[in-house]
Design a protein around this motif. Structure first.
Motif, PDB file in Angstrom:
ATOM      1  N   GLU A   1      11.836 -22.604  72.095  1.00 14.70           N
ATOM      2  CA  GLU A   1      10.705 -23.289  72.707  1.00 14.70           C
ATOM      3  C   GLU A   1       9.797 -23.829  71.607  1.00 14.70           C
ATOM      4  OE1 GLU A   1       9.113 -21.299  76.434  1.00 14.70           O
ATOM      5  OE2 GLU A   1      10.014 -19.562  75.417  1.00 14.70           O
ATOM      6  N   PRO A   2       9.190 -25.004  71.829  1.00 15.18           N
ATOM      7  CA  PRO A   2       8.292 -25.561  70.816  1.00 15.18           C
ATOM      8  C   PRO A   2       7.194 -24.576  70.436  1.00 15.18           C
ATOM      9  CG  PRO A   2       8.786 -27.223  72.452  1.00 15.18           C
ATOM     10  CD  PRO A   2       9.370 -25.931  72.965  1.00 15.18           C
TER      11      PRO A   2
ATOM     12  N   VAL B   1       9.929 -27.763  67.049  1.00 14.44           N
ATOM     13  CA  VAL B   1       8.944 -28.754  67.483  1.00 14.44           C
ATOM     14  C   VAL B   1       9.394 -29.512  68.723  1.00 14.44           C
ATOM     15  CG1 VAL B   1       7.955 -29.023  65.194  1.00 14.44           C
ATOM     16  CG2 VAL B   1       9.822 -30.525  65.891  1.00 14.44           C
ATOM     17  N   SER B   2      10.701 -29.465  69.027  1.00 12.82           N
ATOM     18  CA  SER B   2      11.183 -30.172  70.214  1.00 12.82           C
ATOM     19  C   SER B   2      12.493 -29.564  70.674  1.00 12.82           C
ATOM     20  CB  SER B   2      11.373 -31.663  69.912  1.00 12.82           C
ATOM     21  OG  SER B   2      11.910 -32.347  71.025  1.00 12.82           O
ATOM     22  N   VAL B   3      12.637 -29.399  71.997  1.00 12.04           N
ATOM     23  CA  VAL B   3      13.884 -28.971  72.624  1.00 12.04           C
ATOM     24  C   VAL B   3      14.037 -29.797  73.893  1.00 12.04           C
ATOM     25  CG1 VAL B   3      15.222 -27.054  73.579  1.00 12.04           C
ATOM     26  CG2 VAL B   3      13.522 -26.609  71.807  1.00 12.04           C
ATOM     27  N   GLY B   4      15.211 -30.361  74.117  1.00 12.76           N
ATOM     28  CA  GLY B   4      15.362 -31.142  75.330  1.00 12.76           C
ATOM     29  C   GLY B   4      16.718 -31.761  75.466  1.00 12.76           C
ATOM     30  N   PRO B   5      16.893 -32.593  76.507  1.00 11.49           N
ATOM     31  CA  PRO B   5      18.178 -33.235  76.748  1.00 11.49           C
ATOM     32  C   PRO B   5      18.388 -34.423  75.823  1.00 11.49           C
ATOM     33  CG  PRO B   5      16.587 -33.944  78.376  1.00 11.49           C
ATOM     34  CD  PRO B   5      15.889 -32.925  77.537  1.00 11.49           C
ATOM     35  N   GLY B   6      19.644 -34.763  75.623  1.00  7.21           N
ATOM     36  CA  GLY B   6      19.978 -35.963  74.867  1.00  7.21           C
ATOM     37  C   GLY B   6      19.607 -35.870  73.398  1.00  7.21           C
ATOM     38  N   ARG B   7      19.433 -37.030  72.789  1.00  7.23           N
ATOM     39  CA  ARG B   7      19.085 -37.104  71.379  1.00  7.23           C
ATOM     40  C   ARG B   7      17.581 -36.941  71.179  1.00  7.23           C
ATOM     41  NH1 ARG B   7      22.426 -40.168  67.894  1.00  7.23           N
ATOM     42  NH2 ARG B   7      20.673 -41.472  67.264  1.00  7.23           N
TER      43      ARG B   7
ATOM     44  N   GLU C   1      18.762 -24.803  80.391  1.00 10.03           N
ATOM     45  CA  GLU C   1      19.884 -25.177  79.542  1.00 10.03           C
ATOM     46  C   GLU C   1      20.037 -26.696  79.539  1.00 10.03           C
ATOM     47  OE1 GLU C   1      23.561 -23.087  80.190  1.00 10.03           O
ATOM     48  OE2 GLU C   1      22.533 -21.231  80.812  1.00 10.03           O
ATOM     49  N   TYR C   2      20.489 -27.213  78.404  1.00 11.57           N
ATOM     50  CA  TYR C   2      20.769 -28.642  78.264  1.00 11.57           C
ATOM     51  C   TYR C   2      22.218 -28.800  77.812  1.00 11.57           C
ATOM     52  CZ  TYR C   2      15.662 -28.803  78.240  1.00 11.57           C
ATOM     53  OH  TYR C   2      14.330 -28.650  78.568  1.00 11.57           O
ATOM     54  N   PRO C   3      23.128 -29.193  78.721  1.00 12.16           N
ATOM     55  CA  PRO C   3      24.537 -29.320  78.341  1.00 12.16           C
ATOM     56  C   PRO C   3      24.785 -30.306  77.207  1.00 12.16           C
ATOM     57  CG  PRO C   3      24.298 -29.275  80.726  1.00 12.16           C
ATOM     58  CD  PRO C   3      22.910 -29.394  80.161  1.00 12.16           C
ATOM     59  N   ASP C   4      23.904 -31.285  77.069  1.00 12.70           N
ATOM     60  CA  ASP C   4      23.981 -32.222  75.941  1.00 12.70           C
ATOM     61  C   ASP C   4      22.561 -32.368  75.413  1.00 12.70           C
ATOM     62  OD1 ASP C   4      24.563 -34.126  74.080  1.00 12.70           O
ATOM     63  OD2 ASP C   4      24.868 -35.760  75.503  1.00 12.70           O
ATOM     64  N   GLY C   5      22.163 -31.431  74.587  1.00 17.27           N
ATOM     65  CA  GLY C   5      20.758 -31.367  74.206  1.00 17.27           C
ATOM     66  C   GLY C   5      20.527 -31.362  72.723  1.00 17.27           C
ATOM     67  N   HIS C   6      19.236 -31.213  72.370  1.00 15.41           N
ATOM     68  CA  HIS C   6      18.851 -31.206  70.959  1.00 15.41           C
ATOM     69  C   HIS C   6      17.785 -30.146  70.713  1.00 15.41           C
ATOM     70  CE1 HIS C   6      15.470 -33.636  72.594  1.00 15.41           C
ATOM     71  NE2 HIS C   6      14.781 -33.036  71.624  1.00 15.41           N
TER      72      HIS C   6
END
Length: 452
Positions: free
Chosen positions: A378-379, A34-40, A20-25
């Motif tokens: 997931e990508p 194509v992309s999942v992760g933290p932040g912008r 999980e990413y509490p502040d993710g994209h």
């Protein structure tokens, strides 16, 4: 290349690690993640992208409905206090008068509500095919295309009428030969085996009390020759157990296994009354279960042993079941129902909100054999994504966004994407006119009732 970026959100990937990413994209391009992760998201991905501000939102995979009867959208509110067999007996005469036009209208209405509750993949079990009713499977396929959701339609069947000891009236059943031929035709006409398929077809004789052993056995052979999945109802009620004991001298699981109906290409609806030996056989063979908590409660069928199924490694997904035994028709609310029912059966630690969300997403993908394509963020996976608004008055202040979804009121959707295409925006279906659908459903419901 079209690109969408969802950011500033609490992202729940439902991957194997439960990341999980509490502040993710999440970044989507051409229908895939194509992309999942933290932040912008990376600056390189932002050029010409549509950016969706997910502030105050929970982002999850789109929900997967593994069992429904879409045509029943026209017969909600009937037999309100009946158990399964009495409910079926009351409704069979009405259902035996449906046709393709009525079914298409019902399916569009039901799938609109499913989409608005976070559902991106709809599993439908249709098993009533009156003579002269037209292309009913085709009408369901068309409705799914209109609403914009993925469809796992099953060509169901019944060939065991009351005169032969079955539950449905003879007017509602087909011959064994006709049912098999029509099942093959539906697969050949509509099934798409490609990884990004919007429509897949399975073969699904209805139940042990409405189908002959010959149809079950031959349907299994046919489905495997066509490389499609198998589906039926099993172990739903104590009355079904008694029927199988009286007519076959077997439990439903033993009977179905004798006919070749356990395997990793099979999923059963309900599984409420599975005992330990049955659960062990499901686990050993990879047979899946569609868990339908609200419908099981509506018909007083019981509470499925979901914790035991999961602990044994059985694939478990969520289902709405027939709209006439779950008048809500919303899949999102079944997450909360799954939590509550599991805890009633086996205690407070038997099901968390995250467990139930996994069942509603990756669990359903496993049940339908699509866990490599959908069910997690997931990508490389298809961009079936739900963006839930959890900062409004119903949810503001809830400690955990996942609890807002799994324990609170169903949140509205800021967005719902199917293959990267927007289906719901700001809690409104954008692929079809909701008011027009509602009017069509109301008229069709009256029309069907008048046929009786």
């Amino acid at each position: 290349m079209t690109r969408t970026i969802i950011e500033n959100a609490h992202v729940v990937t439902v991957d194997e690690r439960g990341t999980e990413y509490p502040d993710g994209h999440v970044v989507v391009a051409d229908g895939r993640i194509v992309s999942v992760g933290p932040g912008r998201a990376d600056q390189a991905l932002r050029t010409d992208a549509e950016v969706v501000d997910g502030r105050g939102c929970l982002v999850t995979p789109g929900l997967i409905n593994t069992h429904h009867h879409l045509y029943q959208w026209l017969t909600r509110g009937y037999a309100q206090d009946s158990i399964l067999f009495d409910w079926l007996t009351a409704l069979y005469p009405l259902w035996s008068r449906i046709d393709a036009d009525l079914t298409g209208t019902a399916a569009a209405g039901a799938m609109a509500v499913l989409a608005r509750s976070g559902c991106t993949t709809v599993g439908d079990h249709h098993y009533v095919f009156p003579r002269g009713g037209g292309d009913i499977v085709g009408s369901i396929v068309d409705a799914a295309s209109t609403v914009g959701v993925r469809l796992h339609a099953t060509r169901g069947s019944m060939d065991l009428g009351a005169s032969q000891g079955g539950l449905p009236p003879d007017s509602a059943v087909e011959t064994t030969v006709a049912a098999l031929a029509a099942s093959q035709e539906a697969v050949e006409r509509y099934h798409d085996p490609s990884p990004d398929a919007m429509v897949r077809i399975a073969i699904a004789p209805c139940s042990p009390f409405s189908v002959t052993a010959d149809l079950l056995r031959e349907a299994g052979v046919l489905a495997r020759s066509l490389d499609v999945r198998l589906h039926t109802h099993a172990s739903e009620t104590v009355e079904e157990d008694a029927y199988c004991a009286e007519h076959f001298g077997r439990t439903p699981t033993q009977y179905l296994e004798d006919l070749g109906w356990l395997g990793d290409d099979v999923w059963m609806a309900h599984g409420v009354h599975l005992d330990e030996p049955a659960i062990a056989r499901y686990a050993a063979t990879g047979t899946g279960v569609a868990h339908c908590p609200s419908s099981n409660a509506r018909l007083a069928a019981g509470i499925a042993p979901v914790r035991a199924l999961l602990d044994a490694g059985v694939p478990v997904g969520l289902g709405v079941d027939g709209a006439a035994s779950n008048e809500s028709g919303q899949l999102g609310v079944e997450i909360r129902e799954a939590v509550l029912m599991a805890r009633l059966r086996t205690g407070s630690e038997s099901m968390s909100a995250r467990d139930a969300l996994r069942i509603a997403t990756m669990g359903g993908a496993r049940v339908l054999g699509r866990h490599h394509e959908i069910g997690s963020l997931e990508p490389g996976k298809l961009a079936d994504i739900a963006v839930w608004q959890v900062d409004r008055v119903e949810h503001a202040g809830i400690l955990d966004p996942v609890a807002a979804l799994g324990l609170g009121a169903l949140p509205p959707l800021k967005r719902l994407y199917v293959g990267g295409r927007t289906v719901v925006s700001d809690a409104t279906l954008v692929t079809a006119d909701e008011t027009r659908l509602a009017r069509a459903v109301a008229a069709a419901s009256v029309s069907l009732a008048e046929r009786l």
